[in-house]
Design a protein around this motif. Structure first.
Motif, PDB file in Angstrom:
ATOM      1  N   UNK A 243      35.409   9.198 -34.854  1.00 13.78           N
ATOM      2  CA  UNK A 243      36.746   9.747 -35.081  1.00 13.78           C
ATOM      3  C   UNK A 243      36.935  10.046 -36.571  1.00 13.78           C
ATOM      4  N   UNK A 244      37.468  11.229 -36.857  1.00 16.73           N
ATOM      5  CA  UNK A 244      37.559  11.668 -38.248  1.00 16.73           C
ATOM      6  C   UNK A 244      38.893  12.344 -38.511  1.00 16.73           C
ATOM      7  N   UNK A 245      39.213  12.432 -39.790  1.00 16.92           N
ATOM      8  CA  UNK A 245      40.329  13.261 -40.237  1.00 16.92           C
ATOM      9  C   UNK A 245      39.793  14.211 -41.298  1.00 16.92           C
ATOM     10  N   UNK A 246      40.018  15.498 -41.070  1.00 15.07           N
ATOM     11  CA  UNK A 246      39.576  16.534 -42.011  1.00 15.07           C
ATOM     12  C   UNK A 246      40.754  16.948 -42.896  1.00 15.07           C
ATOM     13  N   UNK A 247      40.528  18.005 -43.686  1.00 15.11           N
ATOM     14  CA  UNK A 247      41.561  18.460 -44.597  1.00 15.11           C
ATOM     15  C   UNK A 247      42.776  19.027 -43.880  1.00 15.11           C
ATOM     16  N   UNK A 248      43.927  18.864 -44.503  1.00 11.13           N
ATOM     17  CA  UNK A 248      45.185  19.404 -43.999  1.00 11.13           C
ATOM     18  C   UNK A 248      45.017  20.886 -43.674  1.00 11.13           C
ATOM     19  N   UNK A 249      45.358  21.283 -42.453  1.00  9.69           N
ATOM     20  CA  UNK A 249      45.068  22.635 -41.970  1.00  9.69           C
ATOM     21  C   UNK A 249      46.000  23.693 -42.533  1.00  9.69           C
ATOM     22  N   UNK A 250      47.215  23.326 -42.913  1.00  7.36           N
ATOM     23  CA  UNK A 250      48.213  24.327 -43.286  1.00  7.36           C
ATOM     24  C   UNK A 250      48.350  24.504 -44.798  1.00  7.36           C
ATOM     25  N   UNK A 251      47.536  23.819 -45.557  1.00  3.34           N
ATOM     26  CA  UNK A 251      47.518  23.972 -47.016  1.00  3.34           C
ATOM     27  C   UNK A 251      46.103  24.372 -47.422  1.00  3.34           C
ATOM     28  N   UNK A 252      45.891  25.650 -47.840  1.00  2.00           N
ATOM     29  CA  UNK A 252      44.544  26.093 -48.197  1.00  2.00           C
ATOM     30  C   UNK A 252      43.891  25.218 -49.263  1.00  2.00           C
ATOM     31  N   UNK A 253      44.693  24.614 -50.118  1.00  7.15           N
ATOM     32  CA  UNK A 253      44.144  23.750 -51.151  1.00  7.15           C
ATOM     33  C   UNK A 253      43.632  22.430 -50.621  1.00  7.15           C
ATOM     34  N   UNK A 254      43.978  22.123 -49.341  1.00  6.53           N
ATOM     35  CA  UNK A 254      43.552  20.857 -48.761  1.00  6.53           C
ATOM     36  C   UNK A 254      42.620  21.026 -47.557  1.00  6.53           C
ATOM     37  N   UNK A 255      42.251  22.276 -47.228  1.00  3.09           N
ATOM     38  CA  UNK A 255      41.328  22.498 -46.112  1.00  3.09           C
ATOM     39  C   UNK A 255      39.966  21.867 -46.396  1.00  3.09           C
ATOM     40  N   UNK A 256      39.258  21.516 -45.311  1.00  6.28           N
ATOM     41  CA  UNK A 256      37.811  21.279 -45.396  1.00  6.28           C
ATOM     42  C   UNK A 256      37.180  22.606 -44.996  1.00  6.28           C
ATOM     43  N   UNK A 257      36.715  23.424 -45.955  1.00  6.65           N
ATOM     44  CA  UNK A 257      36.340  24.812 -45.643  1.00  6.65           C
ATOM     45  C   UNK A 257      35.097  24.904 -44.758  1.00  6.65           C
ATOM     46  N   UNK A 258      35.056  25.976 -43.954  1.00  2.62           N
ATOM     47  CA  UNK A 258      33.872  26.278 -43.175  1.00  2.62           C
ATOM     48  C   UNK A 258      32.666  26.498 -44.088  1.00  2.62           C
ATOM     49  N   UNK A 259      31.514  26.145 -43.576  1.00  6.21           N
ATOM     50  CA  UNK A 259      30.274  26.393 -44.310  1.00  6.21           C
ATOM     51  C   UNK A 259      29.226  25.353 -43.979  1.00  6.21           C
ATOM     52  N   UNK A 260      27.982  25.689 -44.266  1.00  4.15           N
ATOM     53  CA  UNK A 260      26.891  24.723 -44.115  1.00  4.15           C
ATOM     54  C   UNK A 260      26.608  24.122 -45.478  1.00  4.15           C
ATOM     55  N   UNK A 261      26.822  22.841 -45.595  1.00  4.45           N
ATOM     56  CA  UNK A 261      26.639  22.100 -46.834  1.00  4.45           C
ATOM     57  C   UNK A 261      25.412  21.198 -46.685  1.00  4.45           C
ATOM     58  N   UNK A 262      25.048  20.533 -47.757  1.00 10.73           N
ATOM     59  CA  UNK A 262      24.033  19.488 -47.658  1.00 10.73           C
ATOM     60  C   UNK A 262      24.562  18.222 -48.326  1.00 10.73           C
TER      61      UNK A 262
END
Length: 368
Positions: A243-262
């Motif tokens: 179970x996880x919590x990601x970045x706030x969805x309605x604030x672009x400054x708090x999103x966990x952005x899409x992408x492949x990271x390492x």
């Protein structure tokens, strides 16, 4: 350039049969006698013509002999190690010709003196075990102008066939990554023969580099922010769901952005600051950094009520203390973390953005 030195004395013209002929032995030097600005990695050879070396040596300005090899028939000598920058080198020795007459070996040349030598480093380091998305990264202390010359000096050998390519992420960094993730348990050897390579504007490579490392098991994190779960797959099978919590969805400054990271770095304790959102010196444990934009996978026990239910972080992926440690212990530097379902996408521009580019974008950054 090869220059042939005729080491004989005055040869007979055929008009004075009473005068003895000079020695027949000759000497060919590469580079030629008196040459300047010789690249220290260029071929260095001496060849006895119509005779063989009794002795042969090449010495630097301090009188130290350059390591070299003499052919079994004693007719050719070549340097077996690169020379130094900005040095003067002197030939000495003797050749006995086919006529039995001995002649001295003489000659001198100098190597180029760079305006600047540039240091480079390579990562991963020797004997490292890394994840299947780990790029090979060569970084330079100064910007490189002649990227094509540098790229020609780089080589990647793998224990199994792997398609990949070099790409310049900046003037000071070139990375190699596979088209797709590395096959698990691949052994990788990198050679960067940079000494003597012209970087442009009078700069040259300071030293050669090598590294050998291993790819570990195939572990991938699937992080779909819409599910409020962090899924870990290993060798093609799901092994954990947290179970996880990601970045706030309605604030672009708090999103966990899409992408492949390492996974870039692991620290049992991370002190976090975000003045824009009013917090400093926040202590979080079991932190795996996945971006220099500021994203981590880490413990946030204080946010336990939201895990698996609500996305309310400042961009990081929050887990419980127990689950964060379990994930932390399982992770290797270089493991991929695939974030999907977010309202924003990460721009490729931070330190490790190799997998934020598709293959076509990647190959266009090659200097070859």
């Amino acid at each position: 350039m090869t220059v042939v030195l005729l080491l004989s004395g005055c040869g007979s013209s055929g008009t004075d049969p009473g005068k003895p002929a000079g020695p027949v032995a000759g000497l060919a030097l590469e580079p030629g006698n008196g040459a300047g600005d010789v690249n220290p990695t260029a071929p260095i050879r001496a060849t006895a013509q119509r005779g063989r070396f009794d002795e042969i040596a090449l010495t630097n300005a301090d009188g130290k002999q350059v390591a070299g090899e003499l052919s079994p028939d004693r007719t050719t000598w070549h340097a077996s190690t690169p020379l130094g920058y900005g040095g003067t080198y002197t030939w000495s020795g003797r050749i006995t010709g086919q006529d039995g007459k001995s002649v001295p070996v003489r000659g001198q040349f100098s190597t180029l003196k760079p305006d600047q030598t540039v240091r480079a480093t390579v990562n991963p380091i020797d004997n490292a075990e890394v994840g299947i998305a780990m790029p090979i990264s060569v970084k330079f202390d100064e910007p490189v102008k002649d990227k094509a010359a540098v790229q020609r000096a780089l080589k990647v050998d793998t224990s199994v066939p792997v398609e990949g390519a070099w790409a310049w992420l900046s003037d000071e960094q070139v990375d190699w990554r596979p088209k797709n993730y590395w096959p698990a348990h691949t052994h990788v050897r990198v050679s960067a023969d940079l000494y003597g390579v012209p970087y442009g504007d009078g700069a040259y490579g300071l030293a050669d580099l090598t590294t050998e490392f291993n790819i570990g098991r195939a572990q991938v994190v699937k992080a779909d922010v819409r599910t409020h779960q962090l899924v870990v797959e290993r060798d093609g099978k799901q092994v954990a769901t947290y179970p996880a919590s990601y970045g706030e969805e309605y604030d672009p400054g708090r999103n966990t952005p899409n992408g492949t990271y390492i996974v870039m770095q692991k620290d049992p304790v991370e002190i976090m600051d975000n003045p824009r959102y009013g917090y400093r010196n926040v202590r979080k444990t079991w932190a795996a950094r996945i971006s220099n934009h500021g994203e981590f996978i880490h413990e946030n026990q204080e946010n336990a009520w939201a895990l698996g239910k609500v996305n309310n972080s400042h961009g990081c992926i929050n887990l419980s203390a127990a689950n964060a440690k379990a994930y932390y212990d399982s992770a290797l530097i270089g493991d991929p973390v695939e974030v999907t379902g977010s309202a924003s996408t990460m721009d490729p521009g931070y330190d490790v953005y190799d997998w934020l580019l598709n293959w076509d974008q990647w190959t266009k950054k090659s200097a070859a």
